[in-house]
Motif scaffolding. Structure first.
Motif, PDB file in Angstrom:
ATOM      1  N   LEU B  37     -43.242  50.977  27.057  1.00 27.12           N
ATOM      2  CA  LEU B  37     -44.702  50.733  27.209  1.00 27.12           C
ATOM      3  C   LEU B  37     -45.442  51.858  27.100  1.00 27.12           C
ATOM      4  CD1 LEU B  37     -46.094  47.862  26.856  1.00 27.12           C
ATOM      5  CD2 LEU B  37     -46.451  47.907  29.503  1.00 27.12           C
ATOM      6  N   VAL B  38     -46.259  52.136  26.014  1.00 30.69           N
ATOM      7  CA  VAL B  38     -46.494  53.586  25.797  1.00 30.69           C
ATOM      8  C   VAL B  38     -48.190  53.446  25.716  1.00 30.69           C
ATOM      9  CG1 VAL B  38     -46.527  55.602  24.317  1.00 30.69           C
ATOM     10  CG2 VAL B  38     -44.401  54.448  24.789  1.00 30.69           C
ATOM     11  N   GLY B  39     -48.893  54.446  26.043  1.00 30.91           N
ATOM     12  CA  GLY B  39     -50.279  54.755  26.055  1.00 30.91           C
ATOM     13  C   GLY B  39     -50.881  55.683  26.843  1.00 30.91           C
ATOM     14  N   GLU B  40     -51.988  56.135  26.764  1.00 32.46           N
ATOM     15  CA  GLU B  40     -52.704  57.215  27.631  1.00 32.46           C
ATOM     16  C   GLU B  40     -52.950  56.481  28.731  1.00 32.46           C
ATOM     17  OE1 GLU B  40     -55.896  59.426  25.204  1.00 32.46           O
ATOM     18  OE2 GLU B  40     -55.296  57.777  24.064  1.00 32.46           O
ATOM     19  N   ALA B 201     -25.591  47.588  34.908  1.00 28.88           N
ATOM     20  CA  ALA B 201     -25.965  46.265  35.576  1.00 28.88           C
ATOM     21  C   ALA B 201     -26.287  45.295  34.325  1.00 28.88           C
ATOM     22  CB  ALA B 201     -27.314  46.305  36.203  1.00 28.88           C
ATOM     23  N   GLY B 202     -26.446  45.817  33.135  1.00 30.32           N
ATOM     24  CA  GLY B 202     -26.869  44.756  31.916  1.00 30.32           C
ATOM     25  C   GLY B 202     -28.370  44.220  32.300  1.00 30.32           C
ATOM     26  N   ALA B 203     -28.909  45.341  33.111  1.00 30.69           N
ATOM     27  CA  ALA B 203     -30.435  44.759  33.260  1.00 30.69           C
ATOM     28  C   ALA B 203     -31.388  45.143  32.113  1.00 30.69           C
ATOM     29  CB  ALA B 203     -30.992  45.639  34.446  1.00 30.69           C
ATOM     30  N   ALA B 204     -32.422  44.208  31.880  1.00 35.00           N
ATOM     31  CA  ALA B 204     -33.397  44.641  30.978  1.00 35.00           C
ATOM     32  C   ALA B 204     -34.580  45.588  31.757  1.00 35.00           C
ATOM     33  CB  ALA B 204     -34.025  43.251  30.629  1.00 35.00           C
ATOM     34  N   CYS B 205     -35.210  46.182  30.777  1.00 34.02           N
ATOM     35  CA  CYS B 205     -36.164  47.319  31.635  1.00 34.02           C
ATOM     36  C   CYS B 205     -37.278  47.453  30.748  1.00 34.02           C
ATOM     37  CB  CYS B 205     -35.455  48.780  31.245  1.00 34.02           C
ATOM     38  SG  CYS B 205     -36.396  50.203  32.011  1.00 34.02           S
ATOM     39  N   LEU B 206     -38.416  47.308  31.562  1.00 30.74           N
ATOM     40  CA  LEU B 206     -39.779  47.711  30.986  1.00 30.74           C
ATOM     41  C   LEU B 206     -40.111  48.888  31.408  1.00 30.74           C
ATOM     42  CD1 LEU B 206     -42.167  46.180  29.422  1.00 30.74           C
ATOM     43  CD2 LEU B 206     -43.179  45.287  31.725  1.00 30.74           C
ATOM     44  N   PHE B 207     -40.220  49.866  30.496  1.00 30.07           N
ATOM     45  CA  PHE B 207     -40.338  51.407  30.803  1.00 30.07           C
ATOM     46  C   PHE B 207     -41.761  51.954  30.465  1.00 30.07           C
ATOM     47  CE2 PHE B 207     -39.565  55.813  30.615  1.00 30.07           C
ATOM     48  CZ  PHE B 207     -38.660  55.928  31.571  1.00 30.07           C
ATOM     49  N   ILE B 208     -42.560  52.187  31.410  1.00 32.98           N
ATOM     50  CA  ILE B 208     -43.760  52.570  31.156  1.00 32.98           C
ATOM     51  C   ILE B 208     -43.971  54.019  30.959  1.00 32.98           C
ATOM     52  CG2 ILE B 208     -46.132  52.692  32.183  1.00 32.98           C
ATOM     53  CD1 ILE B 208     -45.407  49.960  33.453  1.00 32.98           C
ATOM     54  N   SER B 209     -44.535  54.595  30.143  1.00 35.11           N
ATOM     55  CA  SER B 209     -44.557  56.088  29.983  1.00 35.11           C
ATOM     56  C   SER B 209     -45.687  56.555  29.033  1.00 35.11           C
ATOM     57  CB  SER B 209     -43.229  56.597  29.677  1.00 35.11           C
ATOM     58  OG  SER B 209     -43.259  57.962  29.648  1.00 35.11           O
ATOM     59  N   HIS B 210     -46.160  57.626  29.218  1.00 35.93           N
ATOM     60  CA  HIS B 210     -47.076  58.323  28.368  1.00 35.93           C
ATOM     61  C   HIS B 210     -46.032  59.431  27.540  1.00 35.93           C
ATOM     62  CE1 HIS B 210     -47.382  61.214  31.632  1.00 35.93           C
ATOM     63  NE2 HIS B 210     -47.213  61.925  30.721  1.00 35.93           N
ATOM     64  N   LEU B 212     -43.598  60.210  25.064  1.00 35.99           N
ATOM     65  CA  LEU B 212     -42.683  59.610  23.793  1.00 35.99           C
ATOM     66  C   LEU B 212     -41.385  60.150  23.956  1.00 35.99           C
ATOM     67  CD1 LEU B 212     -45.445  59.489  21.047  1.00 35.99           C
ATOM     68  CD2 LEU B 212     -44.913  57.777  22.606  1.00 35.99           C
ATOM     69  N   ALA B 213     -41.022  61.239  24.126  1.00 38.46           N
ATOM     70  CA  ALA B 213     -39.824  61.799  24.152  1.00 38.46           C
ATOM     71  C   ALA B 213     -38.829  61.034  25.424  1.00 38.46           C
ATOM     72  CB  ALA B 213     -39.779  63.570  24.501  1.00 38.46           C
ATOM     73  N   VAL B 214     -39.374  60.768  26.247  1.00 36.68           N
ATOM     74  CA  VAL B 214     -38.795  59.889  27.423  1.00 36.68           C
ATOM     75  C   VAL B 214     -38.308  58.491  26.897  1.00 36.68           C
ATOM     76  CG1 VAL B 214     -39.067  59.053  29.598  1.00 36.68           C
ATOM     77  CG2 VAL B 214     -39.488  61.353  29.402  1.00 36.68           C
ATOM     78  N   VAL B 215     -39.556  58.055  26.375  1.00 36.16           N
ATOM     79  CA  VAL B 215     -39.181  56.767  25.916  1.00 36.16           C
ATOM     80  C   VAL B 215     -38.375  56.547  24.783  1.00 36.16           C
ATOM     81  CG1 VAL B 215     -40.450  54.732  24.753  1.00 36.16           C
ATOM     82  CG2 VAL B 215     -41.518  55.834  26.530  1.00 36.16           C
ATOM     83  N   GLN B 217     -35.521  58.389  24.417  1.00 36.30           N
ATOM     84  CA  GLN B 217     -34.388  58.457  25.065  1.00 36.30           C
ATOM     85  C   GLN B 217     -33.778  57.089  25.732  1.00 36.30           C
ATOM     86  OE1 GLN B 217     -34.197  61.814  27.621  1.00 36.30           O
ATOM     87  NE2 GLN B 217     -32.243  61.352  28.369  1.00 36.30           N
ATOM     88  N   VAL B 218     -34.773  56.358  26.298  1.00 37.22           N
ATOM     89  CA  VAL B 218     -34.329  55.393  26.831  1.00 37.22           C
ATOM     90  C   VAL B 218     -34.391  53.930  26.335  1.00 37.22           C
ATOM     91  CG1 VAL B 218     -34.483  54.100  29.230  1.00 37.22           C
ATOM     92  CG2 VAL B 218     -35.252  56.246  29.141  1.00 37.22           C
ATOM     93  N   CYS B 219     -35.611  53.665  25.484  1.00 34.18           N
ATOM     94  CA  CYS B 219     -35.718  52.539  24.844  1.00 34.18           C
ATOM     95  C   CYS B 219     -35.622  52.196  23.510  1.00 34.18           C
ATOM     96  CB  CYS B 219     -37.215  52.278  24.987  1.00 34.18           C
ATOM     97  SG  CYS B 219     -37.727  52.293  26.847  1.00 34.18           S
ATOM     98  N   ALA B 220     -34.830  50.912  23.172  1.00 34.56           N
ATOM     99  CA  ALA B 220     -34.733  50.455  21.740  1.00 34.56           C
ATOM    100  C   ALA B 220     -36.076  49.903  21.243  1.00 34.56           C
ATOM    101  CB  ALA B 220     -33.713  49.293  21.951  1.00 34.56           C
ATOM    102  N   ARG B 221     -36.835  49.639  21.889  1.00 37.08           N
ATOM    103  CA  ARG B 221     -38.230  49.225  21.313  1.00 37.08           C
ATOM    104  C   ARG B 221     -39.382  49.653  22.017  1.00 37.08           C
ATOM    105  NH1 ARG B 221     -39.738  43.617  21.238  1.00 37.08           N
ATOM    106  NH2 ARG B 221     -38.495  43.242  23.254  1.00 37.08           N
ATOM    107  N   VAL B 222     -40.651  49.740  21.152  1.00 34.71           N
ATOM    108  CA  VAL B 222     -41.605  50.416  21.594  1.00 34.71           C
ATOM    109  C   VAL B 222     -43.026  49.589  21.453  1.00 34.71           C
ATOM    110  CG1 VAL B 222     -43.408  52.356  21.902  1.00 34.71           C
ATOM    111  CG2 VAL B 222     -40.599  52.514  21.292  1.00 34.71           C
ATOM    112  N   ALA B 223     -43.784  49.384  22.560  1.00 38.75           N
ATOM    113  CA  ALA B 223     -44.932  48.743  22.255  1.00 38.75           C
ATOM    114  C   ALA B 223     -46.247  49.640  22.708  1.00 38.75           C
ATOM    115  CB  ALA B 223     -45.162  47.698  23.131  1.00 38.75           C
ATOM    116  N   VAL B 224     -47.108  49.957  21.909  1.00 39.08           N
ATOM    117  CA  VAL B 224     -48.189  51.067  22.060  1.00 39.08           C
ATOM    118  C   VAL B 224     -49.450  50.183  22.702  1.00 39.08           C
ATOM    119  CG1 VAL B 224     -49.590  52.732  21.001  1.00 39.08           C
ATOM    120  CG2 VAL B 224     -47.093  52.410  20.424  1.00 39.08           C
TER     121      VAL B 224
END
Lengths: 272, 279
Positions: B37-40, B201-210, B212-215, B217-224
């Motif tokens: 989950l990306v945004g300012e 763990a096979g856990a899903a993840c909602l990854f919040i960050s501003h 983009l490089a970090v996101v 690295q970790v996420c398959a999908r992105v929502a802006v």
């Protein structure tokens, strides 16, 4: 170093008060209730170390006998206030719904009653005694603890680790007991030592009004008031109880401070 | 089969003036999914996550629908949610300084979560706690477990937080800027560990960050997100590689400063997002 010093000095002073009150239970140099008209207003001497008062009673004996009611009133009044006030404050701080609001309002109402008014009420119901003073001072001090606890809780609740505990599924009671209470304990401790001092003074005032400890039972506060009339000619009457009260209050304050520093791991690190 | 987490038209308003913080956001997460989950700052990322977990203060009005394994959880009483929290979803916080109780030893904080959901005595949970601390890459788990948070470094604290979030093997871990407070080298290592553990763990993840490089690295999908609205959503390669919306293009451009000419003015997101917030 300073922290250690305050702990040691505080412990010594409180220990001294404790010891004096314990010894006073079984032995005093003279009978603290026997009036000796011939020995009125003697200055300190080898026979009467602190002199005698207007009734010819040995002041040292009265101080020793009075230490007990000071401790009783201070400890029980602060105990009642903290045991009731702190949980109420935690509820008020953690619950932003109607329950929290009711507690805050009820606290405000209780705050409107001074200890003297409560003491008159209790004296009417229970008769004037040390118990009356303890109850009245304790109940009148509840709002102080509720407010200070609530203020601390609000500050703690805004921190992430509380949210983290909630995300972990930890229930309210457990968060309150394991995370909130330890974090506000220093505040409560400092308030307790201040309230202890105020309780001793309040007991003195209530005794003076005849609402608390009856005149024949010696208390430091009562001695101080009795000394007022002779302040110009015989100031030594006031000095002994005044020093005793100041020493006890200072002792509990320092002990409270020192204990807080000793028990807080963040401060301990700095001290070492 | 229904998705693990399905958010529909989630809106959050704050206070008397009913300021809109999140505006009709819809997201879907399947098991093991990683959504960034990306945004300012102030775009509503954290508020969205807290709303999903039911952690917003009572001054917030939340509308829409949040379904967890097909079951509506929005508006559930706190007691019901508490059963899910820690067990089925958990969270890693942004500020490792404040997210650990300063008066409780790290090991006990991890054990507390364990004891709560598995009814484990403190002694019995200790080996598991140490194992978990080792698993998140802490070299000396015994010492860490017996340390107070202020005795640990930022990276160590963040790993302890990860251990707390993962120890019950939740199905969803919400990470709220978990590496923002760390310096870059520590950040990379903590992310790698997080990546591994989530896989395990096979856990899903909602990854919040501003970031983009970090996101990426970790996420398959992105929502802006922008101003509380979903601007663009897709796979990481799509969104970051070939952004469709001007705003996303701006975000990507300001994140790749290696293309900036020395001496020239650095690009701003607003240079790209002239179409305003109502896109």
């Amino acid at each position: 170093m300073m922290r250690r010093a305050s702990l040691v000095v505080g412990a010594v002073l409180v220990g001294l008060v404790l010891m004096v009150s314990l010894v006073g239970l079984v032995w005093t140099p003279y009978d603290p209730a026997r009036v000796v008209p011939g020995d009125r207003l003697l200055s300190p001497s080898a026979t009467h170390w602190l002199g005698t008062d207007a009734f010819g009673i040995d002041i040292l004996s009265r101080i020793m006998a009075g230490a007990r009611s000071v401790l009783l009133v201070g400890v029980f009044a602060v105990g009642i206030a903290a045991l009731v006030g702190v949980p109420l404050g935690i509820v008020a701080g953690m619950n932003s719904g109607w329950l929290g609001r009711v507690v805050v309002r009820a606290t405000d109402v209780l705050y409107a009653f001074p200890a003297v008014l409560l003491a008159i009420l209790f004296a009417g119901a229970l008769g004037s005694s040390t118990t009356t003073a303890m109850l009245a001072i304790g109940i009148a001090t509840i709002p102080v603890f509720t407010r200070i606890a609530r203020a601390g809780v609000l500050q703690v609740m805004s921190q992430d680790f509380i949210t983290a505990s909630r995300v972990s599924g930890i229930g309210w009671l457990r968060i309150a007991w394991r995370h909130v209470l330890p974090n506000i304990a220093p505040l409560i401790g400092v308030q307790a030592s201040v309230s202890f001092a105020l309780a001793i003074l309040a007991e003195a005032a209530l005794s003076y009004l005849g609402l608390a400890t009856p005149p024949e039972v010696p208390t430091w506060g009562r001695m101080l008031y009795d000394a007022q009339r002779h302040l110009l000619n015989d100031p030594h009457l006031a000095i002994a109880p005044a020093v005793a009260i100041a020493g006890a209050v200072l002792g509990f304050n320092l002990l409270g401070d020192g204990l807080r520093d000793l028990l807080d791991p963040r401060l301990k690190e700095v001290a070492e | 089969m229904s998705a693990l987490l399905e958010v529909r038209d989630l809106s959050v308003r704050f206070g008397r003036h009913r300021t809109l913080a999140v505006d009709r956001v819809s997201l879907t997460l399947d098991e093991g999914d990683r959504l960034g989950l990306v945004g300012e700052s102030g775009s509503g990322k954290s508020v969205t996550a807290l709303a999903v977990l039911g952690l917003l203060p009572e001054t917030a009005t939340v509308t829409g629908s949040v379904r967890w394994q097909g079951r509506e959880i929005l508006g559930l009483p706190d007691r019901e949610l508490a059963k899910l929290r820690g067990q089925e979803f958990s969270m890693v916080f942004q500020e490792p300084m404040t997210a650990l109780d300063p008066l409780m030893k790290a090991g006990r904080q991890v054990a507390e979560v364990l004891g709560l959901h598995r009814g484990m005595a403190r002694g019995a949970s200790r080996p598991l706690v140490l194992e978990m601390l080792a698993a998140v890459g802490l070299a000396d788990p015994v010492r860490i477990a017996d340390s107070y948070p202020h005795q640990l470094s930022g990276g160590q604290r963040q790993r302890v937080l990860m251990a707390m979030a993962l120890v019950n093997r939740p199905d969803l871990v919400v990470c709220d800027e978990p590496t923002t407070a760390l310096d870059v080298t520590v950040q990379a290592r903590v992310l790698a560990t997080l990546d591994e553990r989530l896989d395990d763990a096979g856990a899903a993840c909602l990854f919040i960050s501003h970031d983009l490089a970090v996101v990426s690295q970790v996420c398959a999908r992105v929502a802006v997100l922008r101003h509380g609205r979903l601007v663009e959503q897709g796979t990481t390669a799509q969104v970051l590689g070939a952004p469709q919306r001007p705003y996303t293009r701006g975000l990507v451009a300001v994140a790749s400063l290696e293309h900036a000419e020395p001496g020239s003015r650095l690009p701003l997101v607003d240079d790209f997002a002239r179409d305003g917030g109502a896109s």
